[in-house]
Design a protein around this motif. Sequence first.
Motif, mmCIF file in Angstrom:
data_model
loop_
_atom_site.group_PDB
_atom_site.id
_atom_site.type_symbol
_atom_site.label_atom_id
_atom_site.label_comp_id
_atom_site.label_asym_id
_atom_site.label_seq_id
_atom_site.Cartn_x
_atom_site.Cartn_y
_atom_site.Cartn_z
ATOM 1 N N ALA A 54 0.856 -1.588 -0.197
ATOM 2 C CA ALA A 54 0.399 0.104 0.166
ATOM 3 C C ALA A 54 0.447 1.004 -0.117
ATOM 4 N N GLU A 55 1.855 0.869 0.363
ATOM 5 C CA GLU A 55 2.865 2.391 1.094
ATOM 6 C C GLU A 55 3.451 2.198 -0.895
ATOM 7 N N ARG A 56 4.032 1.322 -1.393
ATOM 8 C CA ARG A 56 4.588 1.693 -2.814
ATOM 9 C C ARG A 56 3.738 2.219 -3.395
ATOM 10 N N TRP A 57 1.838 1.743 -3.721
ATOM 11 C CA TRP A 57 0.891 1.964 -4.271
ATOM 12 C C TRP A 57 0.901 3.721 -4.347
ATOM 13 N N LEU A 58 0.718 4.083 -3.107
ATOM 14 C CA LEU A 58 0.366 5.834 -2.632
ATOM 15 C C LEU A 58 1.675 6.721 -3.276
ATOM 16 N N LYS A 59 2.723 5.939 -2.783
ATOM 17 C CA LYS A 59 4.233 6.933 -3.850
ATOM 18 C C LYS A 59 4.495 6.928 -4.773
ATOM 19 N N GLN A 60 3.550 5.958 -5.836
ATOM 20 C CA GLN A 60 3.662 5.519 -7.221
ATOM 21 C C GLN A 60 2.251 6.564 -8.269
ATOM 22 N N HIS A 61 1.175 7.057 -6.737
ATOM 23 C CA HIS A 61 -0.126 7.278 -7.796
ATOM 24 C C HIS A 61 -0.564 7.949 -6.795
ATOM 25 N N SER A 62 -0.227 8.785 -5.364
ATOM 26 C CA SER A 62 -0.529 10.390 -4.563
ATOM 27 C C SER A 62 -1.082 10.700 -5.601
ATOM 28 N N GLY A 63 -0.637 11.092 -6.873
ATOM 29 C CA GLY A 63 -1.023 12.119 -7.835
ATOM 30 C C GLY A 63 -2.963 11.931 -8.050
ATOM 31 N N LEU A 64 -3.112 10.465 -8.087
ATOM 32 C CA LEU A 64 -4.451 10.380 -7.945
ATOM 33 C C LEU A 64 -5.446 10.941 -7.618
ATOM 34 N N LEU A 65 -5.034 10.704 -6.057
ATOM 35 C CA LEU A 65 -5.517 11.194 -4.904
ATOM 36 C C LEU A 65 -6.088 12.793 -4.455
ATOM 37 N N ARG A 66 -5.545 12.943 -5.509
ATOM 38 C CA ARG A 66 -5.161 15.708 -5.207
ATOM 39 C C ARG A 66 -6.370 15.936 -5.964
#
Length: 66
Positions: A54-66
């Motif tokens: 989950a940490e990896r997903w957040l680092k790679q895709h955090s822009g999708l949650l803005r």
Amino acid sequence: MLAAGISLNWRLIQAPPFVRDYIVLHELAHLKEMNHSSRFWREVARLCPDFADAERWLKQHSGLLR
């Protein structure tokens, strides 16, 4: 004992279920350890053994949650 609460951003609904689960468990772990110490991370690992995914997903895709 003080009452504690957890607030989550509504954008969390856009994340995959395993990421949502991790974020909720991460925040719950803060009710026990209010820091990011090694004890905190041990608690996170106990609650969510695959938290690194989950940490990896957040680092790679955090822009999708803005």
